[in-house]
Write an enzyme that holds these catalytic residues in place. Structure first.
Site, PDB file in Angstrom:
ATOM      1  N   CYS A   1     -13.217  15.906  33.957  1.00 36.35           N
ATOM      2  CA  CYS A   1     -13.480  17.068  34.800  1.00 36.35           C
ATOM      3  C   CYS A   1     -12.151  17.497  35.401  1.00 36.35           C
ATOM      4  CB  CYS A   1     -14.460  16.649  35.901  1.00 36.35           C
ATOM      5  SG  CYS A   1     -14.803  17.900  37.128  1.00 36.35           S
TER       6      CYS A   1
ATOM      7  N   THR B   1     -11.660  19.694  37.697  1.00 35.41           N
ATOM      8  CA  THR B   1     -11.778  19.876  39.136  1.00 35.41           C
ATOM      9  C   THR B   1     -11.634  18.539  39.860  1.00 35.41           C
ATOM     10  OG1 THR B   1     -13.371  21.616  38.583  1.00 35.41           O
ATOM     11  CG2 THR B   1     -13.184  21.016  40.901  1.00 35.41           C
TER      12      THR B   1
ATOM     13  N   CYS C   1     -11.590  23.862  32.162  1.00 34.75           N
ATOM     14  CA  CYS C   1     -12.829  23.232  32.637  1.00 34.75           C
ATOM     15  C   CYS C   1     -13.487  22.606  31.421  1.00 34.75           C
ATOM     16  CB  CYS C   1     -13.739  24.290  33.266  1.00 34.75           C
ATOM     17  SG  CYS C   1     -15.399  23.686  33.639  1.00 34.75           S
TER      18      CYS C   1
ATOM     19  N   HIS D   1     -16.417  22.045  30.689  1.00 35.95           N
ATOM     20  CA  HIS D   1     -17.643  22.693  30.197  1.00 35.95           C
ATOM     21  C   HIS D   1     -17.315  23.796  29.168  1.00 35.95           C
ATOM     22  CE1 HIS D   1     -19.583  20.860  33.705  1.00 35.95           C
ATOM     23  NE2 HIS D   1     -20.759  21.328  33.315  1.00 35.95           N
TER      24      HIS D   1
HETATM   25  N1  DGL Z   1     -16.421  20.352  34.142  1.00 36.95           N
HETATM   26  C1  DGL Z   1     -15.708  20.547  35.315  1.00 36.95           C
HETATM   27  C2  DGL Z   1     -14.257  20.834  35.174  1.00 36.95           C
HETATM   28  O1  DGL Z   1     -13.683  20.444  34.179  1.00 36.95           O
HETATM   29  C3  DGL Z   1     -16.317  20.958  36.577  1.00 36.95           C
HETATM   30  C4  DGL Z   1     -16.999  22.229  36.662  1.00 36.95           C
HETATM   31  C5  DGL Z   1     -17.691  22.340  37.983  1.00 36.95           C
HETATM   32  O2  DGL Z   1     -18.508  21.468  38.270  1.00 36.95           O
HETATM   33  O3  DGL Z   1     -17.426  23.295  38.704  1.00 36.95           O
HETATM   34  O4  DGL Z   1     -13.656  21.400  36.032  1.00 36.95           O
END
Ligand code: DGL
Length: 262
Positions: free
Chosen positions: A74, A76, A184, A186
């Site tokens: 992640c 973040t 990110c 995702h």
């Molecule tokens: N998958 C996450 C990232 O790489 C977090 C996204 C989130 O929860 O805001 O930042």
């Protein structure tokens, strides 16, 4: 540390499975344990203190299950909490950061785009990386508000997704970026849509393979690599397991996906 333990991986939700895929492909004989903190997604809008507290909670759970290394899948959580995690625990941590450096080195148009969460783009670590590698080029930073929520609720192929992506990619197109950094974990699930909207001239960079290679390097250094006869892939989510199941349906590695209240 026991080299037979799993590679522990966590994310604010299902997105870090993009990193899990790269790790599993790179080291197919390792056990893995993936934690999707979907109940607390998105992390991107939370404060540094909240993100750190959630990262500690996830780390404690993975350590209790015997993880030998932790991959913070992640951006973040990495950009806000990895220093704290490294200072607090003995085992190795691998993080993921937006891949600004390769984009800045390769750009011909001297213009690159980055799509990431608010938490990542406002972090001190991101500011430092950007200042080091991209000070002579134009960097179009866009916050992908709402994208994580749609992925978490199984709406990748939805009119809302298309509408948001059109909006977020418009300034990138206007600035003629030739590289788009996905900041990110995702967002790799959006690559087919993003490339259809941006067209062929734009190179989309995600960090999955780099993270998998770094994980392998660090495991090797710590003599923690292990070839299991029957590698297990356990996925725990405190959200809806169906979302994880559908997202991973194309991956043939045997896996167990279940709900857990962590
Ligand atoms: N998958 C996450 C990232 O790489 C977090 C996204 C989130 O929860 O805001 O930042």
């Amino acid at each position: 540390m026991n080299n037979k333990g799993p590679i522990g991986i966590f994310d604010s939700g299902v997105g870090g499975t993009s990193i899990w895929r790269a790790i599993q492909a790179q080291m197919p004989m390792e056990h893995t344990l993936y934690l999707a903190d979907s109940r607390n997604a998105p992390y991107g809008k939370k404060s540094k203190a909240e993100i750190t507290a959630l990262s500690v909670k996830n780390t404690e759970f993975l350590i209790a299950q015997g993880a030998k290394i932790i991959v913070v899948a992640c951006n973040t959580a990495t950009t806000n909490a990895i220093d704290h995690l490294r200072a607090s625990y003995d085992l190795p941590f691998i993080g993921i950061e937006p891949a600004i450096k390769p984009a800045a080195l390769q750009t011909q148009t001297k213009s690159i785009g980055i799509l990431a969460t608010q938490g990542t783009l406002s972090s001190a670590l991101f500011a430092k990386t950007s200042e080091t590698f991209a000070k002579d080029i134009q960097v179009i930073e866009v916050i992908g508000s709402g994208l994580v929520e749609l992925i978490e609720s199984d709406q990748i192929q939805s009119p809302e997704m298309l509408e948001l992506l059109n909006k977020y990619l418009a300034p990138m197109k206007a600035a003629k970026v030739d590289h788009l950094v996905l900041g990110c974990s995702h967002y790799p699930y959006l690559i087919p849509l993003i490339s259809s909207l941006l067209g062929k001239g734009v190179n989309i960079i995600d960090s999955g393979l780099a993270v998998a290679r770094q994980t392998q390097r660090i495991l090797t250094q710590h003599e923690l690599l292990c070839e299991q006869q029957d590698p297990q892939h356990l996925f725990y989510t405190n959200g809806n397991p169906q979302v994880l199941k559908r997202l991973l349906a194309d991956n043939t590695a045997p896996k167990q996906i279940s709900y857990k209240d962590f």
